[in-house]
Design a protein around this motif. Structure first.
Motif, PDB file in Angstrom:
ATOM      1  N   HIS A  51       0.853  -1.188   0.000  1.00 29.97           N
ATOM      2  CA  HIS A  51       0.000   0.000   0.000  1.00 29.97           C
ATOM      3  C   HIS A  51       0.887   1.235   0.000  1.00 29.97           C
ATOM      4  CE1 HIS A  51      -3.051   2.792   1.405  1.00 29.97           C
ATOM      5  NE2 HIS A  51      -3.930   1.893   0.999  1.00 29.97           N
ATOM      6  N   SER A  54       1.358   2.855   3.410  1.00 26.45           N
ATOM      7  CA  SER A  54       2.112   2.083   4.387  1.00 26.45           C
ATOM      8  C   SER A  54       3.586   2.034   3.980  1.00 26.45           C
ATOM      9  CB  SER A  54       1.557   0.667   4.507  1.00 26.45           C
ATOM     10  OG  SER A  54       1.736  -0.010   3.297  1.00 26.45           O
ATOM     11  N   GLU A  57       5.204   5.183   5.030  1.00 25.57           N
ATOM     12  CA  GLU A  57       5.359   5.239   6.472  1.00 25.57           C
ATOM     13  C   GLU A  57       6.521   4.347   6.925  1.00 25.57           C
ATOM     14  OE1 GLU A  57       1.702   5.233   8.857  1.00 25.57           O
ATOM     15  OE2 GLU A  57       2.843   3.964  10.194  1.00 25.57           O
ATOM     16  N   ARG A  58       6.591   3.163   6.263  1.00 27.31           N
ATOM     17  CA  ARG A  58       7.641   2.244   6.659  1.00 27.31           C
ATOM     18  C   ARG A  58       9.013   2.856   6.373  1.00 27.31           C
ATOM     19  NH1 ARG A  58       6.248  -2.357   3.900  1.00 27.31           N
ATOM     20  NH2 ARG A  58       4.539  -2.606   5.327  1.00 27.31           N
ATOM     21  N   ASN A  61       9.806   5.376   8.932  1.00 30.56           N
ATOM     22  CA  ASN A  61      10.249   4.749  10.169  1.00 30.56           C
ATOM     23  C   ASN A  61      11.686   4.266  10.060  1.00 30.56           C
ATOM     24  OD1 ASN A  61       7.888   5.175  11.447  1.00 30.56           O
ATOM     25  ND2 ASN A  61       6.988   3.211  10.835  1.00 30.56           N
ATOM     26  N   ASP A  64      13.920   7.078  10.489  1.00 26.42           N
ATOM     27  CA  ASP A  64      13.989   7.513  11.886  1.00 26.42           C
ATOM     28  C   ASP A  64      14.954   6.640  12.675  1.00 26.42           C
ATOM     29  OD1 ASP A  64      10.504   8.475  12.232  1.00 26.42           O
ATOM     30  OD2 ASP A  64      12.243   9.474  11.354  1.00 26.42           O
TER      31      ASP A  64
END
Lengths: 75, 794
Positions: A51, A54, A57-58, A61, A64
């Motif tokens: 997706h 997602s 976002e992954r 992360n 980060d």
């Protein structure tokens, strides 16, 4: 007027086709679950490509953790 | 409060009490939730969390053993199909509740290559899985599902229902009948308006086609009515199917005869219409709640298999029914003891709440007999089986004759009673007319005879019950009251005595009222909260929820003393929370309510009294019901709440405590012998006998997916206070049926007055039948909804 015989024959034939189509669908189990497909169709396929949301976002992360790792390492 | 609500579990949405479990800047409430997230994010299934917020269920409660799934015999019972390359199984997964669940379970194959295909049926909460047994065993599959938070519920009793085929056949029959009805109506219209001489050949052609359409409607769609009528006739019962079958038969024969002798158009339209409407009525009557089961017994509560210790000390899974006297079994924490057994090893602290209603765990000493059905809370136990599963104290209840009876309707429905007399009157009238006409004109006689059987065919009569009841069922369903079938409405209406169970029914097992006796300040509250939140004991949880969210203070040396309480160190002082004996050293006195004593350092603070809380508006409910019904209370518990509850009932003798499951059953039986119609409301396995014996058994549950014993209806605990309305509404529904019977009989009488003369035209029959049907359908649906409004049910 005798075309009526032909026309009625046609209409009955069409009706029979629809009846058979219904019976086929019924035997095929297409009416056993009437709810789940309505949800399933709204979900994107994420088989190979995740997706988009997602994915981003992954990646975020992952970034980060890299930064925090660097901080930890520098300390 | 703000501190704690800030972090909710990314997986399940529960509050996080600890900062321990974190990953990818997301917080989790427990290791279970964290591990589910880890598995999913590793397998690129993060989409699960995108579809819904917090889609998971909390994984805090322990993990289960699936060793028994290695036993070929057990596997054989569970799977649908198997061969070398693939195995198909349907699993019931109670945790399915949102679109994320569907998405994840349908992507199981990305987690393991051995899983070939899987589909979710959301309403039934079932997953159909095809897997390759060479690559993944059933046990590994179930463990995989369990590891991502979707543990299938596997029990001895088949929770996966496979009887959907019957309804499928009904819809096929409706399809065929509808097809015939539509075409016949089309072909009959010309005849209604009259055909001229030149068009006569069309009339003949249409009649021939009509007969062809009648054949599938008669032999395929209408078959059940003949079968039912014949079966009932054999046992000497005249039910509604008899006049219906007779009507259908006469319609069919007369249509053919009229075609052969060319005496009229026949009744093909009435015949196909009748079959079609009747089947629709039957369809309406079938309401299935896929997520509920009304037939469960102890087998769905007990585990499928149990670990048996061999003589050499090795463990082996044995199916429950294979368990024999003398077997040594191993019971771990949170497992259910499946058979009466003697305790050989371990600290037994057994929670019998589901069996006896007793809310406190009971501790047992070595050598004591532990009855089946209890749940061990604490360390593992070793037991020796003294009775096979089916002969245990609890389960032998199911050997009672009540459970041997074939499942039939508990009371004669109004429709059965009426149709008996209806059939007799109808036959008398038909033969009377035949005899009256016979001396004068046998043709008119025969035509009047058949006309009576056609016109009196109780189509509207047969439809009034299904349509009223299905409307009633859907109204009750909206109010969280789920009935097994439509007959239950009539059973409810006939009730005059109501028997309540206590724990779980009138009282709520969890969330009971808490009172503190002593002085509490903010710091002590914080300390108690900090200590109790670590414990999963029900008392600790209740104290935590009583205190609300507190500031987190640091405690150390936390220790749980099984069966006694907890100890911890705060600021160098010892904190003791638990039983009177643990905290004060005095012996445990006989107490009205469970008590939890607190001591910090050397100072005794006081104690919590954990009261049972009764359901919302219980007082109002009972005072309302007491006006029209006899009420009783049967409890498996000791009489600790007697004083409070006595005020709710008419006399103290109506409350009975320490009742065994068999006592409850006998009590109901006794009342029934005194001609009472008894309704039992209960929740546990111990009520099963009473629920079955009663005229209407209602199981109460706080969570609709939880286990409920076999019953006629399932009631959500939150709407127990609506019970008076439900009962009044069911009475109104029966009244609606009575009125609609009146209406349909009026139609019958109008028709009959024409039929006895022998002058029944097909057009008249073709108008009267659908007209009466439509009247009944609209009257019953409107009236039932009006009644629901009147009784304040949405």
């Amino acid at each position: 007027m005798s075309t009526i015989f032909f026309l009625i024959g046609c209409s009955v034939l069409v009706a029979i086709v629809f009846l058979l189509a219904f019976l086929w669908a019924q035997n095929n189990g297409q009416h056993t679950d009437l709810y789940t497909p309505s949800i399933r169709i709204l979900m994107d396929d994420a088989d190979d490509k995740p997706h988009p949301q997602s994915l981003s976002e992954r990646e975020g992360n992952a970034g980060d953790t890299c930064i925090s790792d660097k901080i930890l390492n520098s300390k | 409060m703000a501190i704690l609500t800030g972090t909710t579990c990314y997986h399940c949405g529960n509050d996080c009490y600890t900062e321990e479990h974190q990953k990818d800047e997301k917080s989790f409430c427990c290791t279970g939730c964290l591990s589910v997230y880890t598995i999913l994010s590793k397998s690129k299934l993060g989409n699960y969390y995108q579809l819904n917020q917090h889609p998971g269920e909390t994984q805090a409660s322990g993990n289960k053993q699936f060793a028994y799934l290695d036993e070929p015999e057990i596997i054989q019972q569970l799977i649908d199909y198997t061969d070398e390359q693939k195995t198909i199984i349907s699993l019931y997964v109670p945790a399915i509740h949102c679109s994320s669940c569907i998405w994840l379970l349908e992507h199981l194959y990305t987690l393991h290559p051995g899983i070939l295909e899987n589909r979710v049926d959301f309403l039934k909460k079932q997953v159909y899985i095809q897997f390759n047994p060479q690559q993944i065993s059933l046990r590994a599959l179930v463990e995989l599902m369990s590891s991502i938070g979707y543990e299938p519920l596997i029990s001895l009793q088949d929770v996966v229902k496979k009887n959907s085929r019957q309804t499928d056949n009904l819809s096929k029959k409706i399809a065929v009948a509808g097809f015939c009805f539509g075409n016949v109506m089309l072909l009959s219209f010309p005849a209604y308006f009259g055909l001229s001489e030149t068009e006569a050949k069309f009339g003949e052609f249409f009649s021939l086609l009509n007969i062809l359409f009648c054949i599938p409607a008669f032999f395929y769609s209408g078959k059940d009515y003949f079968v039912n009528a014949w079966q009932n006739l054999k046992v000497g019962v005249l039910n509604i199917d008899f006049p219906l079958a007779l009507g259908i038969l006469v319609l069919f024969v007369r249509t053919i005869v009229e075609y052969v002798f060319n005496t009229g158009h026949g009744f093909a339209d009435t015949l196909t219409g009748l079959v079609f409407f009747l089947l629709i009525g039957r369809f309406m009557q079938q309401k299935t709640y896929y997520h509920l089961s009304f037939e469960r017994d102890y087998r769905s509560f007990f585990p499928v298999a149990v670990q048996v210790l061999n003589e050499d000390g090795s463990e082996k899974s044995v199916a429950l029914e294979k368990l024999v006297q003398g077997d040594r079994i191993l019971i771990k924490n949170q497992e259910i003891i499946p058979a009466d057994a003697i305790l050989l090893k371990g600290d037994a602290l057994i929670d019998f709440s589901f069996v006896t209603g007793e809310s406190l765990p009971v501790s047992k000493t070595l050598g004591e007999i532990i009855y089946a059905g209890g749940r061990q809370t604490g360390s593992a136990l070793e037991l020796e089986v003294i009775k096979p599963v089916s002969q245990s104290y609890l389960t032998k209840l199911w050997n009672n004759e009540v459970f041997q009876k074939q499942e039939s309707t508990k009371i004669k429905t109004f429709s059965t009673k009426v149709s008996h007399y209806f059939s007799i009157v109808l036959l008398a009238l038909a033969f009377g007319t035949l005899l009256f006409w016979l001396p004068q004109d046998w043709r008119t006689g025969l035509s009047a005879f058949t006309a009576i059987l056609i016109i009196a065919c109780p189509c509207a009569l047969a439809l009034s019950t299904p349509f009223t009841m299905s409307a009633a069922l859907s109204i009750l369903d909206k109010n969280k009251f789920y009935l097994k079938n439509t007959d239950v409405v009539e059973q409810l209406a006939a009730i005059d005595t109501i028997v309540f169970d206590k724990t779980g029914t009138v009282s709520i097992a969890e969330n009971q009222g808490v009172i503190f006796k002593g002085q509490l300040n903010h710091i002590t509250k914080d300390i108690i909260y900090a200590a109790c939140k670590n414990s999963s004991h029900p008392h600790s949880r209740r104290i935590c929820s009583f205190l609300g969210h507190r500031n987190a203070v640091a405690i150390s040396h936390y220790q749980e003393l099984t069966g006694k309480g907890i100890s911890a160190i705060y600021d160098g002082k010892e904190v003791l929370i638990g039983s009177r004996q643990l905290v004060t050293g005095q012996k445990d006195a006989k107490q009205e309510f469970p008590e939890v004593h607190i001591k910090i350092g050397e100072q005794y603070i006081g104690f919590f009294e954990l009261k049972q809380r009764f359901r919302k508006d219980l007082n109002q409910l009972l005072s309302n019901i007491n006006k029209n019904y006899h009420t009783y209370l049967l409890s498996g518990d000791s009489n600790q709440d007697a004083e409070v509850l006595q005020s709710y009932f008419k006399s103290p003798f109506h409350l009975q405590f320490k009742q065994s499951p068999q006592d409850k059953l006998n009590f109901i039986k006794e009342k029934q012998e005194q001609k009472a119609k008894v309704m039992m409301i209960g929740d546990g396995l111990n009520d099963s006998g009473a629920l079955k014996q009663s005229d209407a058994g209602i199981a109460v549950t706080d969570h609709i997916n939880n286990f409920t014993p076999g019953s006629d209806a399932i009631l959500d605990g939150s709407v127990l206070h609506l019970l008076p309305q439900f009962l009044k509404f069911s009475k109104s529904a029966v009244k609606v049926i009575h009125i609609s019977f009146g209406i349909s009989l009026t139609y019958n009488i109008i028709g009959l007055s024409v039929a006895v003369t022998g002058q029944l035209s097909p057009l008249f029959a073709a108008i009267l039948m659908p007209l009466s049907t439509v009247t009944i359908i609209s009257f019953t649906s409107l009236a039932t909804h009006y009644m629901a409004k009147k009784h304040q049910l949405s």
